[in-house]
Design a protein around this motif. Structure first.
Motif, PDB file in Angstrom:
ATOM      1  N   VAL A  37       0.871  -1.173   0.000  1.00  0.00           N
ATOM      2  CA  VAL A  37       0.000   0.000   0.000  1.00  0.00           C
ATOM      3  C   VAL A  37       0.909   1.224   0.000  1.00  0.00           C
ATOM      4  CG1 VAL A  37      -1.923  -1.147   1.165  1.00  0.00           C
ATOM      5  CG2 VAL A  37      -0.171   0.013   2.522  1.00  0.00           C
ATOM      6  N   VAL A  38       0.400   2.322  -0.541  1.00  0.00           N
ATOM      7  CA  VAL A  38       1.226   3.523  -0.656  1.00  0.00           C
ATOM      8  C   VAL A  38       0.559   4.684   0.082  1.00  0.00           C
ATOM      9  CG1 VAL A  38       2.295   2.819  -2.814  1.00  0.00           C
ATOM     10  CG2 VAL A  38       0.168   4.156  -2.869  1.00  0.00           C
ATOM     11  N   LEU A  39       1.385   5.666   0.433  1.00  0.00           N
ATOM     12  CA  LEU A  39       0.917   6.782   1.243  1.00  0.00           C
ATOM     13  C   LEU A  39       0.581   7.979   0.354  1.00  0.00           C
ATOM     14  CD1 LEU A  39       0.421   7.579   4.188  1.00  0.00           C
ATOM     15  CD2 LEU A  39       2.760   8.456   4.261  1.00  0.00           C
ATOM     16  N   LEU A  40      -0.677   8.410   0.401  1.00  0.00           N
ATOM     17  CA  LEU A  40      -1.121   9.585  -0.343  1.00  0.00           C
ATOM     18  C   LEU A  40      -1.270  10.774   0.602  1.00  0.00           C
ATOM     19  CD1 LEU A  40      -3.839   8.022  -2.697  1.00  0.00           C
ATOM     20  CD2 LEU A  40      -1.361   8.188  -3.021  1.00  0.00           C
ATOM     21  N   ILE A  41      -1.024  11.956   0.055  1.00  0.00           N
ATOM     22  CA  ILE A  41      -1.050  13.195   0.815  1.00  0.00           C
ATOM     23  C   ILE A  41      -2.293  13.992   0.425  1.00  0.00           C
ATOM     24  CG2 ILE A  41       0.150  15.378   1.247  1.00  0.00           C
ATOM     25  CD1 ILE A  41       1.661  12.977   2.299  1.00  0.00           C
ATOM     26  N   HIS A  42      -3.094  14.365   1.403  1.00  0.00           N
ATOM     27  CA  HIS A  42      -4.222  15.278   1.175  1.00  0.00           C
ATOM     28  C   HIS A  42      -3.763  16.682   1.575  1.00  0.00           C
ATOM     29  CE1 HIS A  42      -7.577  12.190   0.830  1.00  0.00           C
ATOM     30  NE2 HIS A  42      -6.520  11.459   1.180  1.00  0.00           N
ATOM     31  N   ARG A  43      -3.580  17.538   0.587  1.00  0.00           N
ATOM     32  CA  ARG A  43      -3.060  18.870   0.885  1.00  0.00           C
ATOM     33  C   ARG A  43      -4.195  19.826   1.254  1.00  0.00           C
ATOM     34  NH1 ARG A  43       1.392  20.534  -3.541  1.00  0.00           N
ATOM     35  NH2 ARG A  43      -0.400  20.313  -4.949  1.00  0.00           N
ATOM     36  N   THR A 102      -3.127   3.521   0.945  1.00  0.00           N
ATOM     37  CA  THR A 102      -4.071   3.133  -0.096  1.00  0.00           C
ATOM     38  C   THR A 102      -3.514   2.001  -0.954  1.00  0.00           C
ATOM     39  OG1 THR A 102      -4.604   5.501  -0.212  1.00  0.00           O
ATOM     40  CG2 THR A 102      -5.568   4.088  -1.902  1.00  0.00           C
ATOM     41  N   PRO A 103      -4.309   0.969  -1.266  1.00  0.00           N
ATOM     42  CA  PRO A 103      -3.870  -0.070  -2.207  1.00  0.00           C
ATOM     43  C   PRO A 103      -3.525   0.539  -3.566  1.00  0.00           C
ATOM     44  CG  PRO A 103      -5.867  -0.739  -1.055  1.00  0.00           C
ATOM     45  CD  PRO A 103      -5.653   0.710  -0.725  1.00  0.00           C
ATOM     46  N   LEU A 104      -2.672  -0.134  -4.319  1.00  0.00           N
ATOM     47  CA  LEU A 104      -2.121   0.450  -5.543  1.00  0.00           C
ATOM     48  C   LEU A 104      -3.187   0.868  -6.550  1.00  0.00           C
ATOM     49  CD1 LEU A 104       1.020  -1.795  -6.128  1.00  0.00           C
ATOM     50  CD2 LEU A 104       0.884   0.464  -5.087  1.00  0.00           C
ATOM     51  N   LYS A 105      -4.128  -0.035  -6.873  1.00  0.00           N
ATOM     52  CA  LYS A 105      -5.128   0.292  -7.888  1.00  0.00           C
ATOM     53  C   LYS A 105      -5.989   1.475  -7.462  1.00  0.00           C
ATOM     54  CE  LYS A 105      -5.542  -4.201 -10.177  1.00  0.00           C
ATOM     55  NZ  LYS A 105      -6.450  -5.326 -10.543  1.00  0.00           N
ATOM     56  N   LYS A 106      -6.373   1.485  -6.209  1.00  0.00           N
ATOM     57  CA  LYS A 106      -7.182   2.587  -5.708  1.00  0.00           C
ATOM     58  C   LYS A 106      -6.384   3.885  -5.707  1.00  0.00           C
ATOM     59  CE  LYS A 106     -10.012   4.047  -1.760  1.00  0.00           C
ATOM     60  NZ  LYS A 106     -10.450   3.714  -0.373  1.00  0.00           N
TER      61      LYS A 106
END
Length: 312
Positions: free
Chosen positions: A22-28, A113-117
């Motif tokens: 899973v990867v980490l996304l940033i909500h700015r 978040t999972p990769l595809k999502k």
């Protein structure tokens, strides 16, 4: 670097959950968008150092950079081009537990978040391209890597300015600045083990790194120029030890010895040799090449090589 461009560094921060990445996304907060952690280069920084610093500042997670996974370019409102270099960066469980992140004026939230999502969640096509590069890394089975960093010593005092033994020739004032400047970028790649030629100019190049890490450095004549000049150097033994250890390491040596070290890294990992080895070993003083190898199967070949040079 192009002077009119704005340079930045960032990463795809990842972890395994139920054996799946899973990867980490940033909500700015300000832009109300979803993106990858990144930020502009500070004066005097090298790009890898920027990436690790910005990831920490935006997420609170300290990471060691892995494989480079691409460069994005886009036009800013000021009409300047922004160029962002990205690396894969594993977030260990310890690093996640130690995170000091709280929502702030820049970052509203973090989302694993999972990769595809994640691909569908990102706000910008340039970020999607970087994440797709990361997906290919996962598909190739080389997510877990470790670096062997091949470093040429910093600028030494000119021979005509030194009347002592060649082995004891010290760094110049510029060389001492270079030795300090490379500490940050070497730490960005998770450098821990330090192996150096016993020559003073090599030992003093990595001394600031050893001090910052609070670790002893090991010296070996097997990668000394003195031994190389009489045909008695042995890069193979040194390289073999580091590949078998499968842990981040720095090898500091001399210009004439570097091609042997890179060649032995290719041989030790079953990698086809080519002109890329020459480029990776033709280093300026205090420059270094990061050779990324698979942690689970280093014999599968070199995953990537990248070269960095201080601005000092």
């Amino acid at each position: 670097m192009t002077e009119t461009a704005v340079y930045a560094g960032g990463g795809v921060v990842w972890r395994l959950v139920d054996d799946k990445p899973v990867v980490l996304l940033i909500h700015r907060t300000r832009y109300r968008d979803i993106t990858l952690p990144k930020g502009k280069v500070d004066p005097g920084e090298m790009l890898a150092e920027t990436a690790a610093r910005e990831i920490f500042e935006e997420t609170g997670i300290r990471v060691a950079l892995g494989v480079p996974i691409g460069v994005s370019r886009y036009l800013l409102p000021s009409k300047r081009t922004k160029i962002v270099h990205y690396w894969a960066a594993e977030a260990t469980e310890d690093a996640i537990r130690d995170s000091v992140f709280v929502p702030n004026r820049e970052i509203a939230a973090l989302e694993w978040t999972p990769l595809k999502k994640a691909i569908s969640r990102l706000s910008y096509p340039v970020d999607v391209e970087i994440l797709e590069n990361f997906v290919r890394l996962v598909e190739d089975g080389v997510l877990h890597t470790f670096p062997v960093i091949v470093l040429r010593h910093a600028k030494a005092l000119a021979r005509e300015e030194w009347d002592g033994p060649e082995q004891k020739r010290p760094l110049s004032a510029r060389g001492r600045k270079q030795a300090k400047a490379i500490v940050g970028p070497l730490r960005a790649f998770g450098a821990r083990k330090i192996v150096s030629s016993p020559a003073t100019r090599c030992v003093k190049t990595v001394a600031p790194l050893a001090a910052a890490l609070e670790r002893k450095l090991a010296t070996t004549k097997l990668i000394s120029q003195e031994r190389w000049e009489v045909g008695r150097s042995d890069a193979r033994t040194v390289v073999g030890d580091r590949v078998r250890a499968r842990k981040p390491a720095v090898l500091c040596s001399h210009g004439p010895v570097l091609p042997d070290i890179l060649s032995e890294l290719a041989l030790a990992t079953g990698t086809l040799r080519g002109s890329y080895l020459g480029s990776a070993s033709a280093l300026e003083v205090a420059a270094f090449s990061v050779v990324h190898l698979s942690r689970s199967n280093p014999g599968s070949g070199i995953v990537a090589i990248e070269t960095h040079e201080p601005k000092v």
